[in-house]
Each structure stands twice: as structure tokens, then as C-alpha cells.
Design a protein around this motif. Sequence first.
Motif, PDB file in Angstrom:
ATOM      1  N   ASP A  96      38.051  32.453  52.141  1.00  0.00           N
ATOM      2  CA  ASP A  96      39.244  32.954  52.835  1.00  0.00           C
ATOM      3  C   ASP A  96      40.315  33.428  51.854  1.00  0.00           C
ATOM      4  N   VAL A  97      40.527  32.680  50.771  1.00  0.00           N
ATOM      5  CA  VAL A  97      41.504  33.104  49.767  1.00  0.00           C
ATOM      6  C   VAL A  97      41.045  34.398  49.100  1.00  0.00           C
ATOM      7  N   MET A  98      39.774  34.476  48.747  1.00  0.00           N
ATOM      8  CA  MET A  98      39.255  35.663  48.062  1.00  0.00           C
ATOM      9  C   MET A  98      39.319  36.915  48.933  1.00  0.00           C
ATOM     10  N   LEU A  99      39.345  36.743  50.235  1.00  0.00           N
ATOM     11  CA  LEU A  99      39.439  37.892  51.136  1.00  0.00           C
ATOM     12  C   LEU A  99      40.846  38.454  51.258  1.00  0.00           C
ATOM     13  N   ARG A 100      41.846  37.715  50.800  1.00  0.00           N
ATOM     14  CA  ARG A 100      43.198  38.274  50.808  1.00  0.00           C
ATOM     15  C   ARG A 100      43.184  39.537  49.957  1.00  0.00           C
ATOM     16  N   PRO A 101      43.765  40.622  50.437  1.00  0.00           N
ATOM     17  CA  PRO A 101      43.662  41.893  49.709  1.00  0.00           C
ATOM     18  C   PRO A 101      44.115  41.832  48.255  1.00  0.00           C
ATOM     19  N   ASP A 102      45.212  41.102  47.970  1.00  0.00           N
ATOM     20  CA  ASP A 102      45.679  41.043  46.583  1.00  0.00           C
ATOM     21  C   ASP A 102      44.696  40.279  45.703  1.00  0.00           C
ATOM     22  N   VAL A 103      44.183  39.170  46.209  1.00  0.00           N
ATOM     23  CA  VAL A 103      43.256  38.360  45.423  1.00  0.00           C
ATOM     24  C   VAL A 103      41.946  39.112  45.211  1.00  0.00           C
ATOM     25  N   ARG A 104      41.430  39.695  46.272  1.00  0.00           N
ATOM     26  CA  ARG A 104      40.154  40.418  46.180  1.00  0.00           C
ATOM     27  C   ARG A 104      40.259  41.558  45.173  1.00  0.00           C
ATOM     28  N   ARG A 105      41.318  42.349  45.276  1.00  0.00           N
ATOM     29  CA  ARG A 105      41.483  43.501  44.378  1.00  0.00           C
ATOM     30  C   ARG A 105      41.608  43.061  42.923  1.00  0.00           C
ATOM     31  N   ILE A 106      42.462  42.082  42.683  1.00  0.00           N
ATOM     32  CA  ILE A 106      42.746  41.689  41.297  1.00  0.00           C
ATOM     33  C   ILE A 106      41.628  40.827  40.715  1.00  0.00           C
ATOM     34  N   LEU A 107      41.278  39.758  41.410  1.00  0.00           N
ATOM     35  CA  LEU A 107      40.397  38.748  40.820  1.00  0.00           C
ATOM     36  C   LEU A 107      38.917  39.084  40.952  1.00  0.00           C
ATOM     37  N   VAL A 108      38.541  39.756  42.036  1.00  0.00           N
ATOM     38  CA  VAL A 108      37.121  40.030  42.263  1.00  0.00           C
ATOM     39  C   VAL A 108      36.724  41.425  41.797  1.00  0.00           C
ATOM     40  N   ILE A 109      37.542  42.428  42.110  1.00  0.00           N
ATOM     41  CA  ILE A 109      37.182  43.815  41.789  1.00  0.00           C
ATOM     42  C   ILE A 109      37.606  44.204  40.373  1.00  0.00           C
ATOM     43  N   GLU A 110      38.860  43.949  40.028  1.00  0.00           N
ATOM     44  CA  GLU A 110      39.408  44.429  38.752  1.00  0.00           C
ATOM     45  C   GLU A 110      39.119  43.508  37.559  1.00  0.00           C
ATOM     46  N   ALA A 111      39.239  42.213  37.767  1.00  0.00           N
ATOM     47  CA  ALA A 111      39.215  41.276  36.634  1.00  0.00           C
ATOM     48  C   ALA A 111      37.944  41.320  35.786  1.00  0.00           C
ATOM     49  N   PRO A 112      36.740  41.417  36.365  1.00  0.00           N
ATOM     50  CA  PRO A 112      35.558  41.445  35.492  1.00  0.00           C
ATOM     51  C   PRO A 112      35.590  42.596  34.484  1.00  0.00           C
ATOM     52  N   GLY A 113      36.058  43.759  34.906  1.00  0.00           N
ATOM     53  CA  GLY A 113      36.121  44.909  34.008  1.00  0.00           C
ATOM     54  C   GLY A 113      37.269  44.837  33.020  1.00  0.00           C
ATOM     55  N   VAL A 114      38.416  44.356  33.474  1.00  0.00           N
ATOM     56  CA  VAL A 114      39.596  44.311  32.607  1.00  0.00           C
ATOM     57  C   VAL A 114      39.477  43.178  31.582  1.00  0.00           C
ATOM     58  N   LEU A 115      39.101  41.999  32.052  1.00  0.00           N
ATOM     59  CA  LEU A 115      39.015  40.845  31.159  1.00  0.00           C
ATOM     60  C   LEU A 115      37.712  40.825  30.362  1.00  0.00           C
ATOM     61  N   GLY A 116      36.706  41.490  30.884  1.00  0.00           N
ATOM     62  CA  GLY A 116      35.369  41.383  30.308  1.00  0.00           C
ATOM     63  C   GLY A 116      34.622  40.274  31.026  1.00  0.00           C
ATOM     64  N   TRP A 117      33.324  40.470  31.188  1.00  0.00           N
ATOM     65  CA  TRP A 117      32.519  39.548  31.983  1.00  0.00           C
ATOM     66  C   TRP A 117      32.605  38.110  31.473  1.00  0.00           C
ATOM     67  N   GLU A 118      32.473  37.903  30.173  1.00  0.00           N
ATOM     68  CA  GLU A 118      32.469  36.544  29.635  1.00  0.00           C
ATOM     69  C   GLU A 118      33.813  35.848  29.842  1.00  0.00           C
TER      70      GLU A 118
END
Length: 196
Positions: A96-118
Motif C-alpha cells: 500500500d505504501v509503495m503504491l502511493r504515487p510519490d513513493v512508487r515514482r521515487i523509490l521503485v521507478i527512479e531509485a534503481p537507476g539513479v542510485l545504482g542497483w547495488e
Amino acid sequence: MAKNADRSAATRGRLMSVARALFAADGYAATGTETILDGAGVKRGALYHHFRDKAELFEAVCRELAEEAAAAIVTAAGRETRAYDALVAGSLAWFDVMLRPDVRRILVIEAPGVLGWEHWNALDAQHGFGLLKQGVAAALDEGSLIFDGGAGTLALLFNGAMNGAVVHAGAADADDISAIRQGIVALIAAFGPARD
């Protein structure tokens, strides 16, 4: 001295709040440092006092969101007495938290690419995945889950399925989201003991 510390904390909070809103609306790449500074009403020096650069600010926002998700998991799981029920409740709270638009966009969609997978994976391990692994281990110890591969492997399987569900659920309607939530419950139940 205390006033300076309060002022510093307030500046950091404004930077985080403005950056979080902009990253959620426009994404990391399209969010300029100047836009963050203007929104927060601070000079460039204030940003560099708290963060090395925009990337470190983004990481701080990610950490804040991950901590919010972890708090939701702990709260939901803490309402249950059985480890299995706590695992299900915590998993649904995370979803439910991950489905919030801000969380989903930042933490699920953007973060792996910006921070790097590891780096993203390490952040997840400190928060959501770490709690998931604990929950799976407790349910295995309780006997309400059966799996020969160990808690870490089973948690990894659940985590992969739930992360994939969040990615796809972002464009889903309410009925689909309800079906996905039921699917998460069914996935966990599939590793329960056999029933006659």
C-alpha cells in the motif's frame, strides 16, 4: 547554538520536502538543482551544507521513504499475534505504501537507476527487505510456512514478486489492485503447510 541547529534542521527539512515533491512530479533527471533551491527558498550554499549534490539529496529522500514504508510494516505487523498473520499484514502494508504515487515514482521507478542497483538493493535490505526476511524467518519457525531453501531465499522470492506487482499496479484500476493484494496473500499462503 540551539537556534542555529533548529534553523539548520528547518533548512534541511525544506530541501527534503521540496525535492521529494519535485522528484515525484518530474523525476530525478528533469528536476534541476536551481528549481529545488528556489522552491526551498535557500541559496546553493545551504544545499551543499547538508548534501554533497543533488544525488545525495535524492538518496536522502529515498531513505526517508524507505523508513516510512518500514514504519508502516512494523505498525501493521505489530497488530498481529501470529508470525504468519504479521507477515501478511506487513506485506500488504508495504504494498500500500509503495503504491502511493510519490513513493512508487521515487523509490521503485527512479531509485534503481539513479542510485545504482547495488546501492538501491542495500537501502532495501536495511528497511523493507530486512523486515520481510525477519517476518519470513518467524513464520518458518512458527511452522506456518514451509520452505526448505531458508528464510533468505523465500523472502527474496516474495520480494521479487511484490516489487514486480508494484511496478505493474501503478497503472491498474482499483479492481486490479484488489486482485493483486489478494494475489500477495495467496502467494504467501502457497508456502503454508499442506491441508487435508
